[in-house]
Design a protein around this motif. Structure first.
Motif, PDB file in Angstrom:
ATOM      1  N   GLY A 172       1.916  10.286  -6.537  1.00 49.25           N
ATOM      2  CA  GLY A 172       3.196  10.979  -6.590  1.00 49.25           C
ATOM      3  C   GLY A 172       3.022  12.429  -6.215  1.00 49.25           C
ATOM      4  N   TYR A 173       3.871  13.273  -6.779  1.00 50.73           N
ATOM      5  CA  TYR A 173       3.788  14.718  -6.546  1.00 50.73           C
ATOM      6  C   TYR A 173       4.414  15.409  -7.745  1.00 50.73           C
ATOM      7  CZ  TYR A 173       8.368  13.384  -4.643  1.00 50.73           C
ATOM      8  OH  TYR A 173       9.611  12.826  -4.462  1.00 50.73           O
ATOM      9  N   TYR A 177      -3.170   3.124  -8.257  1.00 52.11           N
ATOM     10  CA  TYR A 177      -4.242   2.346  -7.643  1.00 52.11           C
ATOM     11  C   TYR A 177      -4.000   2.104  -6.151  1.00 52.11           C
ATOM     12  CZ  TYR A 177      -5.777   1.409 -12.425  1.00 52.11           C
ATOM     13  OH  TYR A 177      -6.207   1.532 -13.724  1.00 52.11           O
ATOM     14  N   GLY A 178      -3.465   3.093  -5.453  1.00 47.89           N
ATOM     15  CA  GLY A 178      -3.285   2.988  -4.010  1.00 47.89           C
ATOM     16  C   GLY A 178      -2.113   2.153  -3.556  1.00 47.89           C
ATOM     17  N   GLU A 179      -1.290   1.702  -4.499  1.00 48.08           N
ATOM     18  CA  GLU A 179      -0.169   0.837  -4.153  1.00 48.08           C
ATOM     19  C   GLU A 179       1.092   1.300  -4.880  1.00 48.08           C
ATOM     20  OE1 GLU A 179      -1.422  -3.146  -5.004  1.00 48.08           O
ATOM     21  OE2 GLU A 179      -3.061  -3.077  -3.547  1.00 48.08           O
ATOM     22  N   VAL A 180       2.222   0.719  -4.521  1.00 47.39           N
ATOM     23  CA  VAL A 180       3.471   1.051  -5.196  1.00 47.39           C
ATOM     24  C   VAL A 180       3.374   0.661  -6.661  1.00 47.39           C
ATOM     25  CG1 VAL A 180       4.862   0.825  -3.110  1.00 47.39           C
ATOM     26  CG2 VAL A 180       4.511  -1.163  -4.596  1.00 47.39           C
ATOM     27  N   LEU A 181       4.211   1.257  -7.489  1.00 46.28           N
ATOM     28  CA  LEU A 181       4.207   0.931  -8.911  1.00 46.28           C
ATOM     29  C   LEU A 181       4.556  -0.538  -9.135  1.00 46.28           C
ATOM     30  CD1 LEU A 181       6.063   3.945 -10.578  1.00 46.28           C
ATOM     31  CD2 LEU A 181       3.683   3.264 -10.996  1.00 46.28           C
ATOM     32  N   LYS A 197       0.828  -1.196   0.000  1.00 48.64           N
ATOM     33  CA  LYS A 197       0.000   0.000   0.000  1.00 48.64           C
ATOM     34  C   LYS A 197       0.870   1.258   0.000  1.00 48.64           C
ATOM     35  CE  LYS A 197      -3.833  -2.317   0.194  1.00 48.64           C
ATOM     36  NZ  LYS A 197      -4.738  -2.376  -0.989  1.00 48.64           N
ATOM     37  N   LEU A 198       0.338   2.307  -0.617  1.00 49.55           N
ATOM     38  CA  LEU A 198       1.039   3.585  -0.672  1.00 49.55           C
ATOM     39  C   LEU A 198       0.000   4.683  -0.441  1.00 49.55           C
ATOM     40  CD1 LEU A 198       3.874   4.751  -1.146  1.00 49.55           C
ATOM     41  CD2 LEU A 198       3.266   5.035  -3.550  1.00 49.55           C
ATOM     42  N   PRO A 199      -0.214   5.071   0.816  1.00 50.93           N
ATOM     43  CA  PRO A 199      -1.260   6.045   1.122  1.00 50.93           C
ATOM     44  C   PRO A 199      -0.997   7.386   0.453  1.00 50.93           C
ATOM     45  CG  PRO A 199      -0.479   4.937   3.112  1.00 50.93           C
ATOM     46  CD  PRO A 199       0.484   4.594   2.012  1.00 50.93           C
ATOM     47  N   ALA A 200      -2.049   7.976  -0.059  1.00 46.22           N
ATOM     48  CA  ALA A 200      -1.945   9.280  -0.711  1.00 46.22           C
ATOM     49  C   ALA A 200      -3.295   9.976  -0.639  1.00 46.22           C
ATOM     50  CB  ALA A 200      -1.502   9.131  -2.161  1.00 46.22           C
ATOM     51  N   LYS A 201      -3.265  11.270  -0.504  1.00 46.37           N
ATOM     52  CA  LYS A 201      -4.493  12.055  -0.420  1.00 46.37           C
ATOM     53  C   LYS A 201      -4.924  12.465  -1.818  1.00 46.37           C
ATOM     54  CE  LYS A 201      -6.468  16.186   1.749  1.00 46.37           C
ATOM     55  NZ  LYS A 201      -6.193  17.348   2.641  1.00 46.37           N
ATOM     56  N   PRO A 202      -6.173  12.178  -2.214  1.00 44.83           N
ATOM     57  CA  PRO A 202      -6.635  12.601  -3.545  1.00 44.83           C
ATOM     58  C   PRO A 202      -6.568  14.117  -3.695  1.00 44.83           C
ATOM     59  CG  PRO A 202      -8.143  11.006  -2.586  1.00 44.83           C
ATOM     60  CD  PRO A 202      -7.188  11.404  -1.493  1.00 44.83           C
TER      61      PRO A 202
END
Length: 324
Positions: free
Chosen positions: A154-155, A217-221, A59-64
């Motif tokens: 990402g950013y 998709y919410g996870e690492v590449l 998982k790779l948490p990120a804010k939409p």
């Protein structure tokens, strides 16, 4: 290849089914190498097929970020991870998912060098912490005529650019992908000049849409999608979005990029999505959205800049048919 057209002028073969010039011109050499056993992955048993996320779905948490979300229906995870262009693992669309399990995304470092005041080398953890991670849903269109809609993580690349402080001599940014034959069996093919190199003008690289990408998709590449770090430039054709990046160089002169070296008459440096500029061997006026493959599904009209019209200001006064 003879391309038939129906009365409406739409190409009957899918563009993605048309072999790129660089591939068909080297086909005999490629087949000969396979026959000699020099491309080991071609003989890999089916048990090595990898169609899932290469890093066990970490998982790779990120804010939409609502400012960077298109309303199109996202492409399914299965389609996005099993239908790919990543020639380091083979030229067929299914090759990356089948063979990219050999890629080792950790440990990983990216060297930032060239015309910068603060050159540095960052490992993957440092890249993950450099700026808050965002989820952005972008369209991505391939030059071959197919498209997807993917929630990337990402950013803005601009965050990294500010950190290294480019000098006034930095006019372009060059991205260099990993080239390791032990990990990437496709490198034994002469289809492209390796390592894979792409580039942007400095203002394109600084545009907020240009994403330093670490997940989807919410996870690492997944490996087959360019793990562990790539860029995504949504208003340009997909091949401009370099995968598995190991070096970012700030340079004075326009970089010599992989596809532009291979076939400059077909793949220009800018490669903006432009329905008015056809590829020499097929039309760019329409596209096929992956997942909408019914026989009765009409192709979509291609949008200028892939629908990201706010980037038009980057090209004021330029002839986008000449600078294609």
């Amino acid at each position: 290849m003879l391309i038939k057209r129906n009365p409406n002028g739409i190409d009957l073969p899918f563009p993605s089914e048309i072999t790129p010039r660089a591939v068909f011109e080297s086909r005999r050499s490629f087949i000969r190498q396979v026959a000699l056993g020099s491309i080991a992955a071609a003989a890999a048993p089916e048990m090595l097929v990898r169609e899932a996320f290469a890093q066990n779905g970490q998982k790779l948490p990120a804010k939409p970020n609502p400012a960077f979300i298109v309303m199109d229906k996202p492409t399914s995870v299965k389609d996005a991870t099993t239908y790919n262009n990543f020639y380091e693992f083979g030229t067929e669309k299914t090759d990356p998912a089948r063979y990219a399990g050999t890629l080792q995304p950790r440990p990983w470092t990216v060297a930032i060098e060239g015309e910068v005041k603060k050159p540095m080398t960052l490992d993957l953890d440092a890249l993950l912490k450099l700026a808050p991670l965002e989820e952005r849903i972008y369209r991505l269109r391939c030059v071959e005529g197919w498209s997807m809609v993917i929630p990337w993580i990402g950013y803005s690349l601009a965050e990294l650019i500010r950190k290294v402080e480019p000098t006034g001599n930095a006019k372009f940014v060059e991205f260099v992908s990993l080239a390791d034959k032990k990990q990437m069996p496709g490198l034994r093919s002469p289809v492209l000049e390796w390592p894979y190199v792409e580039g942007l003008r400095i203002d394109e690289a600084n545009h907020p849409l240009t994403l330093l990408t670490l997940g989807m998709y919410g996870e690492v590449l997944p490996n087959q999608n360019g793990a562990p770090v790539r860029i995504v430039v949504p208003w340009k054709y997909g091949f401009k979005s370099a995968k598995s990046i190991v070096k970012i160089r700030f340079v004075k002169e326009q970089p010599r990029t992989a596809w532009n070296i291979s076939a400059p008459q077909e793949y220009g440096f800018y490669s903006n999505v432009n329905p008015e500029v056809d590829h020499p061997r097929w039309s760019q006026a329409t596209e096929r959205r992956i997942g909408e493959d019914s026989f009765f599904t009409r192709k979509r009209k291609t949008m200028m800049f892939n629908g990201y019209s706010d980037v038009a200001s980057l090209y004021g006064g330029m002839d986008l048919k000449k600078f294609f």
